[in-house]
Design an enzyme around this catalytic site. Structure first.
Site, PDB file in Angstrom:
ATOM      1  N   HIS A   8      40.910  39.400  30.734  1.00  0.00           N
ATOM      2  CA  HIS A   8      40.314  38.069  30.515  1.00  0.00           C
ATOM      3  C   HIS A   8      39.294  38.134  29.369  1.00  0.00           C
ATOM      4  O   HIS A   8      38.090  37.899  29.547  1.00  0.00           O
ATOM      5  CB  HIS A   8      39.644  37.662  31.831  1.00  0.00           C
ATOM      6  CG  HIS A   8      39.314  36.217  31.992  1.00  0.00           C
ATOM      7  ND1 HIS A   8      38.532  35.511  31.105  1.00  0.00           N
ATOM      8  CD2 HIS A   8      39.652  35.339  32.969  1.00  0.00           C
ATOM      9  CE1 HIS A   8      38.390  34.265  31.543  1.00  0.00           C
ATOM     10  NE2 HIS A   8      39.074  34.138  32.673  1.00  0.00           N
ATOM     11  N   ARG A  60      37.468  43.248  39.318  1.00  0.00           N
ATOM     12  CA  ARG A  60      36.320  42.995  38.433  1.00  0.00           C
ATOM     13  C   ARG A  60      34.983  43.172  39.146  1.00  0.00           C
ATOM     14  O   ARG A  60      33.939  43.192  38.486  1.00  0.00           O
ATOM     15  CB  ARG A  60      36.411  41.614  37.780  1.00  0.00           C
ATOM     16  CG  ARG A  60      36.308  40.423  38.719  1.00  0.00           C
ATOM     17  CD  ARG A  60      36.281  39.108  37.937  1.00  0.00           C
ATOM     18  NE  ARG A  60      36.253  37.939  38.808  1.00  0.00           N
ATOM     19  CZ  ARG A  60      35.962  36.711  38.407  1.00  0.00           C
ATOM     20  NH1 ARG A  60      35.659  36.491  37.141  1.00  0.00           N
ATOM     21  NH2 ARG A  60      35.971  35.698  39.237  1.00  0.00           N
ATOM     22  N   ARG A  78      30.000  37.610  33.356  1.00  0.00           N
ATOM     23  CA  ARG A  78      30.455  36.538  32.462  1.00  0.00           C
ATOM     24  C   ARG A  78      30.476  37.039  31.033  1.00  0.00           C
ATOM     25  O   ARG A  78      29.436  37.181  30.383  1.00  0.00           O
ATOM     26  CB  ARG A  78      29.507  35.344  32.573  1.00  0.00           C
ATOM     27  CG  ARG A  78      29.858  34.206  31.658  1.00  0.00           C
ATOM     28  CD  ARG A  78      31.062  33.435  32.094  1.00  0.00           C
ATOM     29  NE  ARG A  78      30.858  32.830  33.396  1.00  0.00           N
ATOM     30  CZ  ARG A  78      31.857  32.395  34.186  1.00  0.00           C
ATOM     31  NH1 ARG A  78      33.109  32.507  33.801  1.00  0.00           N
ATOM     32  NH2 ARG A  78      31.590  31.863  35.367  1.00  0.00           N
ATOM     33  N   GLU A 104      43.522  35.690  26.626  1.00  0.00           N
ATOM     34  CA  GLU A 104      43.771  36.651  27.705  1.00  0.00           C
ATOM     35  C   GLU A 104      45.242  37.076  27.746  1.00  0.00           C
ATOM     36  O   GLU A 104      46.125  36.220  27.703  1.00  0.00           O
ATOM     37  CB  GLU A 104      43.413  36.001  29.045  1.00  0.00           C
ATOM     38  CG  GLU A 104      42.042  35.365  29.047  1.00  0.00           C
ATOM     39  CD  GLU A 104      41.846  34.413  30.228  1.00  0.00           C
ATOM     40  OE1 GLU A 104      42.407  34.656  31.303  1.00  0.00           O
ATOM     41  OE2 GLU A 104      41.126  33.406  30.061  1.00  0.00           O
ATOM     42  N   ASP A 160      42.005  24.926  28.844  1.00  0.00           N
ATOM     43  CA  ASP A 160      42.421  25.947  29.810  1.00  0.00           C
ATOM     44  C   ASP A 160      43.946  25.900  29.853  1.00  0.00           C
ATOM     45  O   ASP A 160      44.531  25.075  30.551  1.00  0.00           O
ATOM     46  CB  ASP A 160      41.805  25.628  31.192  1.00  0.00           C
ATOM     47  CG  ASP A 160      41.909  26.795  32.154  1.00  0.00           C
ATOM     48  OD1 ASP A 160      42.603  27.785  31.829  1.00  0.00           O
ATOM     49  OD2 ASP A 160      41.291  26.723  33.239  1.00  0.00           O
TER      50      ASP A 160
END
Ligand code: TA6
Length: 292
Positions: free
Chosen positions: A157, A87, A60, A267, A206
């Site tokens: 990201h 990732r 994170r 991003e 978002d």
């Protein structure tokens, strides 16, 4: 010696350094950029103090590389993990170079029995991390080493560190068409143009903004501690802006309750029109962050 490899027992990482003090940390797990400090000592990326650094879990913060899928937007018939498997895969350090003005690390991920467990495709992916004075450039490339064509989606990201989310303003998106995943999660056809010149953050956000080549965003994030310019290559056709806000943040086990106040994801992404690579073909795209 301007760059060095360090070994953390749980999360092996690479450090890139410049003589003036600019510094980057990259974990081999995920080719994950964990931290970027400019010569003034300011940390520019957000890494959650509750991030799980066990070489298994998604991390994170920093810069997760989301490949070959964005979020849960399914590609073809294959059900991939959220944001793909890059990732959470172990990448290899391919090469590292350093001079007084730049330090570069190139990391590679190739298909393997582990990646085939998620995705049956053959590929070589690379992330080049280039550190120069006040600037971090991330360049992702992927080559189809398969006998058949396959599609992919992608995002860098990036979690930017902010001094207070309600005080920052993101400029450069005015007029860009976006899909709001908070308001219209079930209907991706609802799109609208960004009205305000400066985007501010008072609750969960978002959004997936279209970034056409004709109106390639040069974004500037203004914070009371300074400004950061964010650019991306034209073939990253979207820019995602994400902040979980207080409610979602409290539900994320790897974030402190007030973590949302200190981060903003901007991003570079390729989502709506996944790229299809034919055998032997390659694709390269980049995101660049510049302290101004
Ligand atoms: O890029 C924004 C987003 O897709 C959000 O919808 C949110 O889920 C975020 O990524 C983080 O995803 P993660 O799987 O890392 O919790």
């Amino acid at each position: 010696m301007l760059s060095l490899v360090t070994a953390n027992s749980t999360l092996p990482e690479i450090g890139l350094n410049l003589p003036a003090g600019d510094h980057v940390r990259i974990a081999l797990h995920g080719a994950h950029v964990l931290a970027w400090q400019t010569a003034d000592g300011q940390e520019r990326l957000y890494l959650s103090p509750k991030a799980v650094l066990d070489s298994q879990s998604p991390i994170r913060g920093g810069v997760p590389v989301c490949f070959p899928q964005f979020n849960n937007r399914v590609l073809g018939d294959v059900a991939l993990p959220k944001h793909g498997f890059a990732r959470t895969s172990l990448w290899q350090l391919e090469r590292q170079t350093a001079s007084p003005i730049e330090a570069i690390a190139t990391l590679t991920l190739q298909d393997s029995p582990q990646t085939h467990a998620f995705w049956p495709c053959s590929f070589t992916a690379q992330l080049q991390v280039r550190l120069t004075s006040g600037q971090l450039r991330l360049e992702f490339s992927v080559r189809n080493t398969d006998a058949v064509a396959w599609p992919f989606a992608l995002a860098l990201h990036t979690y930017l560190q902010v001094s207070g989310i309600t005080q920052v303003v993101l400029h450069g998106l005015q007029g860009q068409i976006y899909w709001d995943a908070v308001q219209h999660l079930q209907d991706m056809t609802v799109r609208q143009p960004q009205a305000e010149a400066g985007l501010t953050f008072t609750s969960e956000m978002d959004r997936v903004y279209a970034a056409t080549a004709a109106a390639l965003p040069t974004l500037v994030l203004h914070d009371k501690t300074g400004a950061l310019q964010i650019t991306q290559s034209a073939n990253f056709t979207e820019t995602v802006v994400w902040n979980p806000g207080p409610v979602l943040c409290a539900a994320l086990a790897d974030m402190p309750d007030d973590g949302y106040k200190h981060m903003l994801c901007v991003e570079a992404a390729r989502i709506d029109a996944p790229i299809t690579l034919h055998p032997g073909e390659s694709w390269t795209g980049w995101q660049q962050l510049t302290a101004i």
